[in-house]
Write a protein that holds these residues in place. Sequence first.
Motif, short mmCIF file in Angstrom:
data_model
loop_
_atom_site.label_atom_id
_atom_site.label_comp_id
_atom_site.label_asym_id
_atom_site.label_seq_id
_atom_site.Cartn_x
_atom_site.Cartn_y
_atom_site.Cartn_z
N ARG A 193 -4.95 7.63 -6.66
CA ARG A 193 -3.59 7.24 -6.37
C ARG A 193 -3.59 5.67 -6.47
N GLU A 194 -2.53 5.11 -6.84
CA GLU A 194 -2.42 3.64 -6.60
C GLU A 194 -1.32 3.16 -6.10
N LEU A 195 -1.08 1.96 -5.64
CA LEU A 195 0.11 1.38 -5.13
C LEU A 195 0.84 0.69 -6.24
N VAL A 196 2.27 0.95 -6.33
CA VAL A 196 3.00 0.72 -7.43
C VAL A 196 3.92 -0.57 -6.97
N ALA A 197 4.39 -0.09 -5.79
CA ALA A 197 5.19 -1.45 -5.12
C ALA A 197 5.52 -1.22 -3.64
N ASN A 198 5.74 -2.18 -2.91
CA ASN A 198 5.95 -1.93 -1.32
C ASN A 198 7.01 -3.08 -0.87
N ILE A 199 7.40 -2.63 0.33
CA ILE A 199 8.19 -3.73 1.08
C ILE A 199 7.60 -3.88 2.39
N ILE A 200 7.33 -5.08 2.84
CA ILE A 200 6.79 -5.32 4.04
C ILE A 200 7.57 -5.68 5.02
N ARG A 201 7.75 -5.11 6.20
CA ARG A 201 8.79 -5.51 7.23
C ARG A 201 10.47 -5.50 6.58
N GLY A 202 10.66 -4.72 5.70
CA GLY A 202 11.83 -4.63 5.15
C GLY A 202 12.49 -5.93 4.46
N THR A 203 11.48 -6.80 3.95
CA THR A 203 12.01 -7.90 3.39
C THR A 203 11.09 -8.47 2.26
N THR A 204 9.80 -8.58 2.53
CA THR A 204 8.99 -8.92 1.41
C THR A 204 8.48 -7.84 0.41
N THR A 205 8.60 -8.05 -0.82
CA THR A 205 8.27 -7.10 -1.85
C THR A 205 6.95 -7.50 -2.50
N ASN A 206 6.06 -6.43 -2.91
CA ASN A 206 4.97 -6.65 -3.68
C ASN A 206 5.01 -5.70 -4.69
N TYR A 207 4.30 -5.94 -6.08
CA TYR A 207 4.29 -5.06 -7.17
C TYR A 207 2.92 -5.11 -7.59
N ARG B 70 15.31 -0.86 -0.66
CA ARG B 70 15.67 0.36 0.54
C ARG B 70 17.16 0.23 0.99
N ASP B 71 17.76 1.19 1.52
CA ASP B 71 18.94 1.17 2.12
C ASP B 71 18.70 1.68 3.53
N ASN B 72 18.74 0.83 4.76
CA ASN B 72 18.75 1.36 5.78
C ASN B 72 19.66 2.24 6.49
N THR C 96 16.83 5.42 2.87
CA THR C 96 16.41 5.67 1.65
C THR C 96 15.64 4.62 1.12
N VAL C 97 14.56 4.95 0.09
CA VAL C 97 13.69 3.73 -0.60
C VAL C 97 13.67 4.14 -1.91
N SER C 98 14.23 3.35 -2.57
CA SER C 98 14.36 3.72 -4.33
C SER C 98 13.32 2.87 -5.06
N LEU C 99 12.96 3.34 -6.45
CA LEU C 99 12.37 2.60 -7.14
C LEU C 99 13.03 2.62 -8.67
N GLN C 100 13.46 1.64 -8.94
CA GLN C 100 14.21 1.56 -10.25
C GLN C 100 13.19 1.11 -11.36
N MET C 101 12.74 1.99 -12.26
CA MET C 101 11.79 1.87 -13.35
C MET C 101 12.59 1.62 -14.44
N ASN C 102 12.46 0.46 -15.39
CA ASN C 102 12.78 0.34 -16.63
C ASN C 102 11.55 -0.03 -17.55
N SER C 103 11.87 -0.08 -19.02
CA SER C 103 10.95 -0.03 -19.97
C SER C 103 9.68 0.77 -19.74
N LEU C 104 9.94 2.02 -19.53
CA LEU C 104 8.72 2.93 -19.21
C LEU C 104 7.92 3.30 -20.29
#
Length: 115
Positions: free
Chosen positions: A45-59, A71-73, A77-85
């Motif tokens: 299992r690997e990290l794809v993306a995250n949000i730290i403290r609701g602001t900073t994103t990492n990929y 995310r929509d507080n 919900t927390v969403s992941l939009q995936m393009n060019s799969l």
Amino acid sequence: QVQLVESGGGLVEPGGSLRLSCAASGNIGSANYMGWYRQAPGKERELVANIIRGTTTNYADSVKGRFTISRDNAKNTVSLQMNSLKPEDTAVYYCNVNLRGLSNWGKGTLVTVSS
């Protein structure tokens, strides 16, 4: 602490798009960490993306520029939009939320990228 349910997975052709959603049973607005992970066949299992403290994103480098986490507080919900799969994106995708020191995982949703 909370229950998470992922949805939106399915079969898509290379170059296509999917939007994954993670619905929480309770309020996650105060969560310090929200993330999407995936586990491909025969791999860890690997990290794809995250949000730290609701602001900073990492990929992960492999998805940078193609995936977007959000995310929509208000809707919890927390969403992941995936393009060019790509075929290598094929995996079970899991939602993770760390709330009040507890790590919560969903059961996963399968994404298959194939022609």
